[in-house]
Design an enzyme around this catalytic site. Structure first.
Site, PDB file in Angstrom:
ATOM      1  N   ARG A 242       0.827  -1.205   0.000  1.00 53.67           N
ATOM      2  CA  ARG A 242       0.000   0.000   0.000  1.00 53.67           C
ATOM      3  C   ARG A 242       0.866   1.261   0.000  1.00 53.67           C
ATOM      4  O   ARG A 242       0.525   2.253  -0.648  1.00 53.67           O
ATOM      5  CB  ARG A 242      -0.921   0.003   1.216  1.00 53.67           C
ATOM      6  CG  ARG A 242      -1.997  -1.067   1.143  1.00 53.67           C
ATOM      7  CD  ARG A 242      -2.871  -0.965   2.368  1.00 53.67           C
ATOM      8  NE  ARG A 242      -3.884  -1.986   2.430  1.00 53.67           N
ATOM      9  CZ  ARG A 242      -4.765  -2.075   3.431  1.00 53.67           C
ATOM     10  NH1 ARG A 242      -4.742  -1.210   4.419  1.00 53.67           N
ATOM     11  NH2 ARG A 242      -5.666  -3.034   3.440  1.00 53.67           N
TER      12      ARG A 242
ATOM     13  N   ASP B  68     -15.432   8.469  10.430  1.00 53.86           N
ATOM     14  CA  ASP B  68     -14.326   7.542  10.187  1.00 53.86           C
ATOM     15  C   ASP B  68     -13.031   8.338  10.327  1.00 53.86           C
ATOM     16  O   ASP B  68     -13.014   9.559  10.128  1.00 53.86           O
ATOM     17  CB  ASP B  68     -14.425   6.947   8.776  1.00 53.86           C
ATOM     18  CG  ASP B  68     -13.620   5.660   8.623  1.00 53.86           C
ATOM     19  OD1 ASP B  68     -14.220   4.571   8.676  1.00 53.86           O
ATOM     20  OD2 ASP B  68     -12.375   5.739   8.453  1.00 53.86           O
TER      21      ASP B  68
HETATM   22  C1  LIG Z   1     -13.351  -2.716   8.203  1.00 53.59           C
HETATM   23  S1  LIG Z   1     -14.044  -1.103   8.149  1.00 53.59           S
HETATM   24  C2  LIG Z   1     -15.663  -1.412   8.818  1.00 53.59           C
HETATM   25  C3  LIG Z   1     -16.717  -0.553   8.174  1.00 53.59           C
HETATM   26  C4  LIG Z   1     -18.146  -0.793   8.647  1.00 53.59           C
HETATM   27  N1  LIG Z   1     -18.317  -0.415  10.042  1.00 53.59           N
HETATM   28  C5  LIG Z   1     -18.550  -2.232   8.438  1.00 53.59           C
HETATM   29  O1  LIG Z   1     -18.731  -2.965   9.401  1.00 53.59           O
HETATM   30  O2  LIG Z   1     -18.682  -2.626   7.277  1.00 53.59           O
HETATM   31  C6  LIG Z   1     -13.187  -0.323   9.515  1.00 53.59           C
HETATM   32  C7  LIG Z   1     -13.203   1.201   9.434  1.00 53.59           C
HETATM   33  O3  LIG Z   1     -12.740   1.703  10.681  1.00 53.59           O
HETATM   34  C8  LIG Z   1     -11.989   2.873  10.427  1.00 53.59           C
HETATM   35  N2  LIG Z   1     -11.114   3.137  11.580  1.00 53.59           N
HETATM   36  C9  LIG Z   1      -9.976   2.495  11.945  1.00 53.59           C
HETATM   37  N3  LIG Z   1      -9.447   3.049  13.043  1.00 53.59           N
HETATM   38  C10 LIG Z   1     -10.268   4.067  13.388  1.00 53.59           C
HETATM   39  C11 LIG Z   1     -10.257   5.037  14.419  1.00 53.59           C
HETATM   40  N4  LIG Z   1      -9.277   5.064  15.342  1.00 53.59           N
HETATM   41  N5  LIG Z   1     -11.247   5.929  14.480  1.00 53.59           N
HETATM   42  C12 LIG Z   1     -12.259   5.929  13.551  1.00 53.59           C
HETATM   43  N6  LIG Z   1     -12.322   5.051  12.538  1.00 53.59           N
HETATM   44  C13 LIG Z   1     -11.337   4.124  12.464  1.00 53.59           C
HETATM   45  C14 LIG Z   1     -11.230   2.549   9.153  1.00 53.59           C
HETATM   46  O4  LIG Z   1     -10.798   3.710   8.484  1.00 53.59           O
HETATM   47  C15 LIG Z   1     -12.273   1.740   8.369  1.00 53.59           C
HETATM   48  O5  LIG Z   1     -12.967   2.537   7.453  1.00 53.59           O
END
Ligand SMILES: C[S@@+](CC[C@H](N)C(=O)[O-])C[C@H]1O[C@@H](n2cnc3c(N)ncnc32)[C@H](O)[C@@H]1O
Length: 290
Positions: free
Chosen positions: A50, A157
């Site tokens: 990435r 996010d």
């Molecule tokens: C795997 S996705 C899950 C998306 C959705 N909630 C779902 O279940 O399909 C995880 C998301 O968490 C976000 N994320 C990771 N660390 C985070 C943080 N410290 N604060 C806010 N968002 C975060 C990432 O950018 C990503 O978009």
């Protein structure tokens, strides 16, 4: 101080430079401190790939050059958000873990109708918006038979790229597959592209119901109302250490109104049970009304 080139030069066809153990450890440490996301050694190749892509987009000839820029030339300040963006896993789907949306439509919302106020819902790791727009579709369907149902959805996010994508609300046609044909007709506008080229945009009526903003769940407090009815925080806590998981859940719990629901991903429900939160369905926890 050197800056990232504004007009990216074409990259050499093959960049064979690799991410050193030292640079991996530095980046993993920075990412973990800022986002809570653990990057164990098994993620080395993923991060390398990435970052190499990011290096190319930013106009660097190689990953080596990019890492020099980050660490030797103080470029991390400028590149910080990109590094965070590449470290996050954004996989999401419409109607992911569909039983939660059945529970929302069948149990949570019917119990709130009598209150006749705006129902507040929050997708607290919203990725590209698929979760928030799924909630919007569910609410819009209910509103068809419940005149006057008012609701507002917030998506947050840490990734600025994901927040931009959620605002655009344009998805590959294939992503809409879990949405029923009837809801696709009502809530998505398809372009003429087919196969890989096909795209769909969420209709303006639903986009107006959703707002998106960048928010880091690691922050000590969140600039969000404290009377939210339903918070979805799914498939993000798994990336955090247990103490971070507990702290995030505690903070989110404080944003629920009495009787509100917190919804965790199926593989994360033990985080709620570990804290003794009252579980009312798989991954669904309800705050007491007291
Ligand atoms: C795997 S996705 C899950 C998306 C959705 N909630 C779902 O279940 O399909 C995880 C998301 O968490 C976000 N994320 C990771 N660390 C985070 C943080 N410290 N604060 C806010 N968002 C975060 C990432 O950018 C990503 O978009």
């Amino acid at each position: 101080m050197a800056t990232a080139p504004c007009n990216p030069a074409p990259r050499p066809a093959a960049d064979s430079s690799t991410l050193s153990e030292r640079d991996f450890a530095r980046i993993a440490g920075i990412v973990s401190k800022h986002t809570g996301i653990k990057l164990p050694a098994s993620k080395h190749l993923m991060l390398e790939g990435r970052l190499r892509r990011r290096a190319g987009l930013a106009g660097f000839a190689s990953l080596d050059e990019y890492c020099d820029y980050l660490f030797e030339e103080d470029g991390l300040k400028d590149e910080f958000q990109h590094v965070v963006d590449v470290a996050t896993t954004n996989k999401t789907d419409f109607f992911r873990e569909a039983s939660h949306f059945d529970y929302l439509a069948g149990t949570i919302i019917p119990a709130l109708l009598a209150a006749q106020r705006t129902i507040k819902l929050w997708s607290a790791a919203s990725s590209n918006g698929a979760e928030a727009y799924t909630i919007a579709m569910v609410m819009a369907e209910l509103a068809r038979s419940q005149a006057g149902l008012r609701y507002a959805i917030l998506g947050t996010d840490i990734s600025s790229a994901m927040i931009e994508s959620a605002h655009r609300a344009i998805y590959p046609r294939s992503m809409l597959a879990p949405v029923s044909p009837q809801m696709q007709r009502r809530y998505a506008m398809f372009d003429k592209g087919v196969g890989e080229n096909g795209r769909a945009r969420i209709v303006p009526e639903l986009r107006r119901k959703c707002s998106f903003q960048q928010l880091n769940l690691m922050d000590a407090s969140y600039p969000v109302d404290r009377d939210v009815d339903v918070i979805f925080v799914r498939n993000v806590l798994i990336y955090f250490e247990p103490e971070v998981q507990d702290a995030v859940v505690r903070r989110l719990w404080g944003h629920l109104r009495p009787g509100g629901h917190l919804i965790l991903g199926h593989s994360e429900s033990m985080i709620g049970t570990r804290q003794g939160l009252p579980q009312v369905a798989s991954g669904v926890f309800r705050k007491d009304r007291t």
